[in-house]
Motif scaffolding. Structure first.
Motif, PDB file in Angstrom:
ATOM      1  N   VAL A 267       0.842  -1.206   0.000  1.00 41.44           N
ATOM      2  CA  VAL A 267       0.000   0.000   0.000  1.00 41.44           C
ATOM      3  C   VAL A 267       0.873   1.251   0.000  1.00 41.44           C
ATOM      4  O   VAL A 267       0.632   2.198  -0.750  1.00 41.44           O
ATOM      5  CB  VAL A 267      -0.979  -0.013   1.200  1.00 41.44           C
ATOM      6  CG1 VAL A 267      -1.610   1.346   1.413  1.00 41.44           C
ATOM      7  CG2 VAL A 267      -2.046  -1.069   1.003  1.00 41.44           C
ATOM      8  N   ILE A 268       1.892   1.259   0.845  1.00 39.15           N
ATOM      9  CA  ILE A 268       2.788   2.423   0.927  1.00 39.15           C
ATOM     10  C   ILE A 268       3.529   2.621  -0.399  1.00 39.15           C
ATOM     11  O   ILE A 268       3.624   3.742  -0.910  1.00 39.15           O
ATOM     12  CB  ILE A 268       3.763   2.290   2.108  1.00 39.15           C
ATOM     13  CG1 ILE A 268       2.999   2.390   3.432  1.00 39.15           C
ATOM     14  CG2 ILE A 268       4.861   3.355   2.036  1.00 39.15           C
ATOM     15  CD1 ILE A 268       3.819   2.020   4.663  1.00 39.15           C
TER      16      ILE A 268
ATOM     17  N   ASP B   7       1.156   3.976  -2.984  1.00 40.89           N
ATOM     18  CA  ASP B   7       0.860   5.381  -2.716  1.00 40.89           C
ATOM     19  C   ASP B   7       1.999   6.276  -3.197  1.00 40.89           C
ATOM     20  O   ASP B   7       1.778   7.267  -3.890  1.00 40.89           O
ATOM     21  CB  ASP B   7       0.604   5.586  -1.221  1.00 40.89           C
ATOM     22  CG  ASP B   7       0.309   7.036  -0.873  1.00 40.89           C
ATOM     23  OD1 ASP B   7      -0.461   7.686  -1.615  1.00 40.89           O
ATOM     24  OD2 ASP B   7       0.848   7.520   0.137  1.00 40.89           O
TER      25      ASP B   7
ATOM     26  N   LEU C 256      -2.820   7.414  -2.912  1.00 41.51           N
ATOM     27  CA  LEU C 256      -3.966   6.767  -2.286  1.00 41.51           C
ATOM     28  C   LEU C 256      -4.262   7.523  -0.998  1.00 41.51           C
ATOM     29  O   LEU C 256      -3.512   7.419  -0.026  1.00 41.51           O
ATOM     30  CB  LEU C 256      -3.655   5.294  -1.991  1.00 41.51           C
ATOM     31  CG  LEU C 256      -3.212   4.443  -3.183  1.00 41.51           C
ATOM     32  CD1 LEU C 256      -2.754   3.072  -2.728  1.00 41.51           C
ATOM     33  CD2 LEU C 256      -4.337   4.334  -4.197  1.00 41.51           C
TER      34      LEU C 256
ATOM     35  N   SER D 160      -4.129   5.652   2.326  1.00 44.45           N
ATOM     36  CA  SER D 160      -2.990   4.775   2.625  1.00 44.45           C
ATOM     37  C   SER D 160      -2.413   4.991   4.030  1.00 44.45           C
ATOM     38  O   SER D 160      -2.010   4.023   4.687  1.00 44.45           O
ATOM     39  CB  SER D 160      -1.891   4.930   1.577  1.00 44.45           C
ATOM     40  OG  SER D 160      -1.300   6.209   1.656  1.00 44.45           O
TER      41      SER D 160
ATOM     42  N   SER E 233      -2.273   2.076   6.767  1.00 48.30           N
ATOM     43  CA  SER E 233      -0.957   1.718   7.316  1.00 48.30           C
ATOM     44  C   SER E 233      -0.946   1.809   8.833  1.00 48.30           C
ATOM     45  O   SER E 233      -0.394   0.938   9.512  1.00 48.30           O
ATOM     46  CB  SER E 233       0.123   2.631   6.730  1.00 48.30           C
ATOM     47  OG  SER E 233       0.209   2.457   5.345  1.00 48.30           O
TER      48      SER E 233
END
Length: 175
Positions: A29-30, A33, A48, A51, A55
């Motif tokens: 995800v990171i 992003d 995102l 995100s 997180s």
């Protein structure tokens, strides 16, 4: 008791695998992003927005899921300087005191975190950030995690009482 402890160990291993998968998901995800903020792959999409929240939540859940496994493995933070300086029998007794205190603290945290989660649920409290979620969703894992930590504290106490009358050798410093 060994069969129960072994089954409990398998549960903790499964939770650690889940925590590891969450860590991998958080990393993806990171990375997604950062990539989307810096490279125009998708027109009109610059990162995102959610995100950071995802997180944060994953980091919180990873910590709660991994803590009982880490305690079982003796990989928790532990300062044993005093235990190594005093007679072994006294150090063993202090280990028991520490286990009892850990169990009592975990029991108290189970009760209070369950009350907080239930109160949040009854009040209909919500967290409003980029994502809007019920507050109790973030509180509900706490009683579960502290129950597991309390069970592990009891198992640690049992292992200590059935073993040598000396301090544990897990998490021992290099000195």
């Amino acid at each position: 008791m060994r069969a129960i402890s072994a089954a409990y160990g398998r549960l903790l291993n499964a939770l650690m695998i889940a925590a590891s998968l969450m860590l991998a998901a958080m990393m993806l995800v990171i990375c997604a992003d950062v990539l989307l903020r810096n490279v125009a792959i998708v027109p009109g999409l610059r990162g995102l927005e959610w995100s950071n929240e995802i997180s944060e939540t994953l980091l919180y859940l990873i910590t709660l899921l991994a803590a009982p496994w880490l305690l079982r493995q003796g990989q928790h933070i532990r300062v044993d300087l005093l235990l190594r300086a005093i007679p072994r029998r006294l150090a063993w007794r202090l280990e028991i005191v520490a286990d009892v205190l850990a169990l009592l603290c975990c029991m108290a945290l189970v009760v209070y975190s369950a009350k907080a989660a239930l109160a949040s649920y009854r009040a209909g409290s919500i967290l409003i950030k980029t994502l809007v979620t019920p507050e109790w969703w973030s509180l509900a894992p706490l009683p579960f995690a502290f129950t597991l930590l309390g069970i592990e504290a009891a198992f640690r106490m049992h292992r200590l009482l059935s073993g040598e009358r000396a301090p544990r050798d897990d998490a021992v410093s290099a000195a």
